[in-house]
Write a protein that holds these residues in place. Structure first.
Motif, PDB file in Angstrom:
ATOM      1  N   ALA A  45      39.390  12.065 -53.045  1.00  0.00           N
ATOM      2  CA  ALA A  45      37.906  11.858 -53.324  1.00  0.00           C
ATOM      3  C   ALA A  45      37.061  12.870 -53.296  1.00  0.00           C
ATOM      4  N   THR A  46      36.010  12.779 -53.913  1.00  0.00           N
ATOM      5  CA  THR A  46      35.059  13.534 -53.813  1.00  0.00           C
ATOM      6  C   THR A  46      34.274  14.003 -52.289  1.00  0.00           C
ATOM      7  N   PRO A  47      34.274  15.292 -51.948  1.00  0.00           N
ATOM      8  CA  PRO A  47      33.814  15.297 -50.551  1.00  0.00           C
ATOM      9  C   PRO A  47      32.304  14.762 -50.279  1.00  0.00           C
ATOM     10  N   ALA A  48      31.879  14.132 -49.273  1.00  0.00           N
ATOM     11  CA  ALA A  48      30.872  13.338 -48.989  1.00  0.00           C
ATOM     12  C   ALA A  48      29.613  14.515 -48.868  1.00  0.00           C
ATOM     13  N   VAL A  49      28.415  14.098 -49.154  1.00  0.00           N
ATOM     14  CA  VAL A  49      27.336  15.166 -49.374  1.00  0.00           C
ATOM     15  C   VAL A  49      26.788  14.974 -47.910  1.00  0.00           C
ATOM     16  N   TYR A  94      10.514  15.970 -39.698  1.00  0.00           N
ATOM     17  CA  TYR A  94      10.054  17.069 -40.855  1.00  0.00           C
ATOM     18  C   TYR A  94      11.434  17.430 -41.461  1.00  0.00           C
ATOM     19  N   VAL A  95      11.294  17.549 -42.678  1.00  0.00           N
ATOM     20  CA  VAL A  95      12.585  18.050 -43.623  1.00  0.00           C
ATOM     21  C   VAL A  95      12.061  19.261 -44.491  1.00  0.00           C
ATOM     22  N   ASN A  96      13.107  20.012 -44.993  1.00  0.00           N
ATOM     23  CA  ASN A  96      12.873  20.750 -46.111  1.00  0.00           C
ATOM     24  C   ASN A  96      12.646  20.033 -47.414  1.00  0.00           C
ATOM     25  N   SER A  97      11.490  20.063 -48.045  1.00  0.00           N
ATOM     26  CA  SER A  97      11.164  19.395 -49.205  1.00  0.00           C
ATOM     27  C   SER A  97      12.066  19.446 -50.365  1.00  0.00           C
ATOM     28  N   ARG A  98      12.508  20.911 -50.373  1.00  0.00           N
ATOM     29  CA  ARG A  98      13.452  21.002 -51.723  1.00  0.00           C
ATOM     30  C   ARG A  98      14.740  20.523 -51.393  1.00  0.00           C
ATOM     31  N   ASP A  99      15.518  20.570 -50.182  1.00  0.00           N
ATOM     32  CA  ASP A  99      16.579  19.987 -50.045  1.00  0.00           C
ATOM     33  C   ASP A  99      16.611  18.474 -49.862  1.00  0.00           C
ATOM     34  N   PHE A 100      15.263  17.952 -49.335  1.00  0.00           N
ATOM     35  CA  PHE A 100      15.344  16.397 -49.341  1.00  0.00           C
ATOM     36  C   PHE A 100      15.404  15.827 -50.755  1.00  0.00           C
ATOM     37  N   PRO A 149      21.211  14.143 -53.596  1.00  0.00           N
ATOM     38  CA  PRO A 149      21.651  13.154 -54.584  1.00  0.00           C
ATOM     39  C   PRO A 149      21.435  11.399 -54.296  1.00  0.00           C
ATOM     40  N   LYS A 150      21.833  11.173 -52.963  1.00  0.00           N
ATOM     41  CA  LYS A 150      21.652   9.862 -52.689  1.00  0.00           C
ATOM     42  C   LYS A 150      20.234   9.351 -52.405  1.00  0.00           C
ATOM     43  N   ILE A 151      19.818  10.368 -51.479  1.00  0.00           N
ATOM     44  CA  ILE A 151      18.306   9.897 -51.076  1.00  0.00           C
ATOM     45  C   ILE A 151      17.331   9.921 -52.094  1.00  0.00           C
ATOM     46  N   ALA A 152      17.595  11.194 -53.067  1.00  0.00           N
ATOM     47  CA  ALA A 152      16.701  11.067 -54.182  1.00  0.00           C
ATOM     48  C   ALA A 152      16.863   9.902 -55.230  1.00  0.00           C
ATOM     49  N   GLY A 168      21.188  -0.364 -45.077  1.00  0.00           N
ATOM     50  CA  GLY A 168      22.701   0.068 -45.815  1.00  0.00           C
ATOM     51  C   GLY A 168      22.371   1.145 -46.824  1.00  0.00           C
ATOM     52  N   SER A 169      21.177   1.499 -47.264  1.00  0.00           N
ATOM     53  CA  SER A 169      20.921   2.681 -48.291  1.00  0.00           C
ATOM     54  C   SER A 169      21.215   3.923 -47.375  1.00  0.00           C
ATOM     55  N   ALA A 170      21.248   4.668 -48.528  1.00  0.00           N
ATOM     56  CA  ALA A 170      21.484   6.352 -47.872  1.00  0.00           C
ATOM     57  C   ALA A 170      20.046   6.760 -47.005  1.00  0.00           C
ATOM     58  N   LEU A 171      18.975   6.327 -47.409  1.00  0.00           N
ATOM     59  CA  LEU A 171      17.914   6.866 -46.664  1.00  0.00           C
ATOM     60  C   LEU A 171      17.650   6.025 -45.355  1.00  0.00           C
TER      61      LEU A 171
END
Length: 848
Positions: free
Chosen positions: A723-727, A754-760, A764-767, A778-781
């Protein structure tokens, strides 16, 4: 049961872990489908059988099998098993050493960060799912394997019922009895390590282990250690003697016990200690109750087990840690029931029918009380326990107290004793069968065999008929000894009755005289002193018969070998008689040797016989049938062990194998008779084709369950391997910096982070959730922010508890000894202190 109980396990765990121990339900009829969906999402996300859970559970099973196979232990003989022809099995009781080897190994792995014990409780749901899968797989796998090999017993014909109850009684892999192994090694080891994992979790999170969690570690260790130290008592229990190994037992041992008995640990691991904190006197009372109940439980079990051993003439007992006072009774009193059984009424058993159950239930109740009344789910163990055994918990009434007579007790106690022996009813059919065999031997004048089967009938299920028959046999045997040979002249008397002392009873055929008087007489023959004796055609055929079936030979050998074995018969000449019976069986079961014996009337393997067993010239035959130096020969002990448990089977299985490549024997039964062959170091019988390897087939049959187990585990892990490794989730913190520049707020508790805006935004899932505007549970966010809230609140809980503990220590120091010369104004100021972490928890509604 097979579907509902696993669902109940999931439901109770979800209520503890996600809903603060409350028994949740749909809010309305319209909420049923969303409610089931929420439950499914929890199971999918937090109880899926992931790779970690497979590795942990499979590793435990393989390690416990390895220890059970190689670790030396105390050898205990079990009870005679009716389905195996009253054969007794040997059990290698090495659980105690295996348990402590497991503890030491786990401690070392944890210390060197190879396997962190903390992760067990954090993956509770995942491991529970794997345990359920193993329970179902073993249940159906053992059932189909048993049916395929033709070893099923007491089948009903209903597939579901037979899978639930089981098809086999004593499944084994080599020296390991799987039923006893699964009863001790799997459930209680998991229960103990779940408690230890909860303690490690608390220590890493709070810097200390609460008295409540320490209580559960102590309680589970006491139970685990008791199972190991008293393992030699298990082979003589009803579970091993009669209960088959089916889903009911397998699933309960693999998943039911370990994941339903420690709900208090699950609650403590997922909640702040302030919710289940007690006063010091309460802790003292709780620990005292546990240790007292354990003492009664341990010693009552020891009293009962050793009383059984004493009735069997065993006076030396196994000494394992801890040996508590009053575990062995001197001159124990008992009730002699009408069934011929003995009920112990000394020690703890004087005050209760089941003192071990009473104490055991008290301990189980303490396992729930340890978290107080915040939730009822941890009381599942005690409620389940008492609903299954409530009828055995109450003490004897005053009028049923036994007298002080060491041999007999009041008759009015017998009715109560009968009620507690309902389990012996299932032995009644076997007892009546033995009684009929004893009557046949008595009628034939074979009093030793009649006495043996009559005693076996009494031990299985005592009946008045068996008692009367026993007296009749003893009377007839005494008459036979005193009457002498002259009694044979009186066999025409058809009026002899069972149990009489007349001389006619001494003749082997006198008991059948009455029956012969009504039978058709086919002729007369001269008897002793010239008298004429009547006979039937059936009797004449028996006399003229010169051949017998293979089954008759095996049956005769079994009976004589058991009666003459040196370990069971100490009479003079028993050893030589045992060797003669073994030699006779080997000759009669081999067609070539038997033909040679019929032709020459002498030992076919003797140097003076016309034929040797191996086909070589007579000069090379062994001068002694027990020399054991040539092919085809077998010692009496090897032959006896093959028949009565020394080998792996009677259908071509190898027995007497040497781990150093030495010779071993194989046995097979077929149209050609009974064959015994010595196998040499190359693993092939002399003269056999290259492809024939009976011992290889036997070993493969033994290892087949392990092969299936490894294959099943490997196939289950294949999806995770490819399987594809989890992000991973984005990094975050609660203070703003140049790196963590984007401020956000959680949706539930509204906590700023607070989070890093670029990484956040690049996740893929949160975006995807942000783009779709999805904030559903149940969503990623939502899962990401739920983790943030958990970290934040747990940090507040830890700091709040530390501040409160410091305040209490300062308060106690200020009060001093009984409050003498205490500054109460200062004490009030200390009590009025407030802490930011506790106030924040109150603001969030998490602390009252």
């Amino acid at each position: 049961m097979m579907i509902g109980f696993p669902l109940l396990m999931y439901y109770l765990w979800l209520c503890l872990w996600f809903y603060d121990g409350k028994l949740v339900s749909p809010a309305s009829m319209d909420d049923i489908v969303p409610f089931l969906h929420r439950m499914w999402v929890h199971v999918r996300d937090d109880a899926s059988p992931n790779a970690y859970a497979w590795k942990v559970y499979t590793g435990l099973i393989v390690f416990q099998l390895f220890l059970a196979w190689v670790v030396p232990g105390y050898q205990q003989e079990g009870l005679p098993v009716p389905s195996l022809g009253y054969k007794t099995l040997m059990y290698n009781c090495n659980a105690l050493w295996s348990i402590y080897i497991t503890m030491i190994t786990a401690a070392l792995l944890h210390y060197y960060n190879i396997f962190r014990l903390t992760e067990i409780i954090n993956n509770y749901g995942h491991i529970m799912s794997v345990a359920m899968i193993y329970g179902f797989a073993f249940s159906f796998g053992v059932y189909f394997l048993t049916v395929a090999t033709g070893n099923q017993i007491r089948m009903s014909g209903n597939f579901i019922y037979d899978v639930f109850m089981g098809a086999c009684l004593n499944p084994r892999i080599g020296p390991i009895d799987l039923k006893m192994w699964a009863e001790v090694r799997i459930p209680w080891v998991i229960v103990f390590f779940l408690a230890v994992s909860g303690g490690c979790h608390q220590y890493e999170q709070y810097g200390y282990v609460t008295p409540n969690m320490a209580f559960m570690i102590l309680a589970t260790w006491l139970y685990l250690n008791a199972c190991g130290k008293g393992e030699e008592c298990i082979p003589q229990t009803w579970d091993m003697f009669h209960e088959k190994w089916g889903f009911m037992v397998i699933f309960w041992n693999f998943a039911g016990v370990p994941f339903t008995y420690v709900y208090s640990v699950v609650y403590m691991a997922s909640h702040d200690p302030s919710k289940y904190q007690f006063s010091t006197p309460t802790y003292v009372l709780l620990y005292t109750t546990l240790l007292t109940a354990y003492y009664i439980w341990d010693t009552s079990m020891s009293q009962k087990s050793r009383f059984k051993m004493q009735t069997q003439g065993i006076t030396k007992f196994r000494n394992t840690f801890p040996q508590l006072p009053w575990g062995t009774l001197k001159n124990p009193e008992f009730i002699q029931t009408a069934h011929g059984n003995r009920l112990l009424t000394s020690g703890w058993w004087r005050y209760s029918r089941k003192p071990n159950y009473v104490a055991d239930w008290v301990m189980s109740f303490c396992w729930g009380v340890v978290i107080g009344g915040t939730t009822i789910i941890p009381y599942f163990y005690s409620v389940f326990f008492i609903t299954g055994s409530h009828s055995s918990l109450w003490p004897f009434p005053p009028f049923a107290q036994p007298s002080h007579d060491k041999t007999r007790f009041h008759r009015f106690s017998i009715a109560r004793a009968r009620a507690s022996l309902y389990t012996m009813e299932s032995n009644k059919d076997e007892a009546l069968k033995c009684l009929r065999i004893a009557q046949k031997h008595r009628d034939a004048g074979n009093f030793p065999s009649a006495r043996k089967f009559c005693q076996k009938s009494l031990s299985l299920f005592a009946t008045p008929e068996a008692e009367r028959l026993k007296e009749s046999i003893e009377s007839a045997a005494t008459s036979a000894d005193s009457a002498g040979p002259s009694s044979s002249t009186n066999t025409n008397n058809g009026n002899a009755t069972t149990g009489s002392s007349s001389s006619t009873e001494a003749h082997p055929s006198v008991a059948g005289a009455k029956r012969r008087s009504d039978a058709k007489v086919d002729g007369t023959a001269g008897g002793m002193n010239g008298e004429k004796r009547e006979y039937t055609a059936e009797q004449l055929n028996v006399v003229k018969r010169k051949d017998c079936e293979e089954a008759d030979i095996k049956k005769g050998y079994r009976k004589l070998a058991l009666a003459l074995h040196p370990d069971k018969n100490g009479a003079p000449g028993a050893d030589e008689a045992f060797k003669m019976v073994s030699k006779a069986f080997q000759v009669l079961s081999d067609p070539q040797k038997r033909a040679a014996f019929d032709q020459h009337g002498s030992d076919p393997e003797s140097r003076f016989s016309g034929m040797s067993s191996s086909g070589f010239s007579p000069g090379f035959a062994s001068p002694s049938p027990f020399a054991g130096g040539f092919d085809g020969e077998m010692s009496p002990e090897e032959l006896f062990n093959m028949f009565f448990g020394g080998g792996t089977g009677m259908n071509g299985g190898a027995f007497g194998t040497s781990p150093f490549g030495g010779p071993m024997f194989t046995a097979s039964f077929g149209p050609g008779g009974f064959r015994t062959t010595r196998v040499h170091m190359n693993g092939r019988p002399r003269g056999a084709p290259q492809g024939e390897t009976p011992q290889a087939r036997s070993i493969l049959t033994q290892l087949l369950p392990l092969i299936i187990l490894f294959a099943f585990s490997f196939l289950s892990m294949l999806p995770d391997m490819f399987a594809t490794p989890a992000v991973p989730d984005p990094w975050f913190q609660f203070t703003k910096t140049s790196m963590y520049d984007l401020e956000r707020q959680t949706g539930n508790l509204h906590i700023n982070y607070y989070v890093n805006s670029r990484d956040f935004n690049a996740h893929p899932k949160i975006a995807a959730d942000l783009a779709a505007g999805q904030y559903r549970r149940g969503s990623a966010l939502s899962r990401f922010e739920s983790n943030i809230e958990q970290v934040y609140t747990q940090s507040l809980y830890t700091q709040c508890q530390r501040d409160i503990n410091k305040r209490e220590r300062r308060k106690e120091a200020e009060i001093g000894f009984f409050g003498v010369w205490a500054d109460w104004e200062k004490v009030k100021k200390i009590e009025a202190e407030r802490f930011p972490s506790c106030e924040e928890l109150k603001r969030l509604g998490l602390l009252k």
